[in-house]
Design an enzyme around this catalytic site. Sequence first.
Site, PDB file in Angstrom:
ATOM      1  N   ARG A  89     -37.508  12.794 -36.522  1.00 13.32           N
ATOM      2  CA  ARG A  89     -38.279  11.687 -35.861  1.00 13.32           C
ATOM      3  C   ARG A  89     -39.725  11.744 -36.372  1.00 13.32           C
ATOM      4  NH1 ARG A  89     -34.237  10.365 -31.625  1.00 13.32           N
ATOM      5  NH2 ARG A  89     -34.530   8.263 -30.649  1.00 13.32           N
ATOM      6  N   ARG A 128     -26.373  -1.792 -23.795  1.00 15.61           N
ATOM      7  CA  ARG A 128     -26.005  -0.556 -23.757  1.00 15.61           C
ATOM      8  C   ARG A 128     -26.421  -0.037 -22.323  1.00 15.61           C
ATOM      9  NH1 ARG A 128     -27.521   3.544 -28.207  1.00 15.61           N
ATOM     10  NH2 ARG A 128     -29.594   3.857 -27.229  1.00 15.61           N
ATOM     11  N   ARG A 146     -40.445   2.680 -27.081  1.00 18.22           N
ATOM     12  CA  ARG A 146     -39.598   3.364 -27.962  1.00 18.22           C
ATOM     13  C   ARG A 146     -39.777   2.858 -29.467  1.00 18.22           C
ATOM     14  NH1 ARG A 146     -34.349   3.219 -25.077  1.00 18.22           N
ATOM     15  NH2 ARG A 146     -33.310   4.395 -26.787  1.00 18.22           N
TER      16      ARG A 146
END
Length: 191
Positions: A89, A128, A146
């Site tokens: 990442r 989710r 995020r």
Amino acid sequence: MLNIVLFGPPGAGKGTQSEKLIVKYSLTHLSTGDLFRKNISEGTELGLRAQQYMDEGNLVPDEVVIAMVEDKVKSTANTSGFIFDGFPRTVAQAEALDKLMVENGTPISLMLALSVDEDELLDRLLKRGKISERADDQDPEKIKNRFAVYRSETTPVADYYDTQGKLFNIVGSGTIDGIFADLTKTIDSNV
Ligand code: AMP
């Protein structure tokens, strides 16, 4: 060995597609998010170190993530390859992964990057959050953080693999089976 980096923003479908890819190609799934969540549920020291970052939607420090991935790769015997999901990442993580895999004699084969627009991602993550109880999927502000972290720290990782000629972009909206077909076609014609 087939070593795939499955790349994309939170909610792009990396976990879902990984589950299908590991079956088709007999791969080992290495999801750093899943490993952290397992450590948190087991109350390990690693879990304690990661939790606060995850709760806020920030990245866990590189050295913590890299050490965990090294452990997992080195302790996995007899595999046809790995799918790295949610890792690397940052560019520092990508460099560390390259070093690790080259030392292991099994370099990264390709990066598959799923793209989905942010409105659809937000919608998917909130859905989710209702079923998974993941705290980081329940608060729209944390989700947006995020996305911001993804844009600033993670997107350069795609350029990193592009420079190596290993980046393949895949549209990540549509049906699960349709996206899977695009992924497998790309793998089969490029490795
Ligand atoms: P994920 O399940 O991939 O969405 O990851 C959930 C959270 O775990 C992220 O928001 C980060 O806080 C942390 N995390 C997972 N993978 C990494 C990584 N490669 N580097 C830093 N933090 C990570």
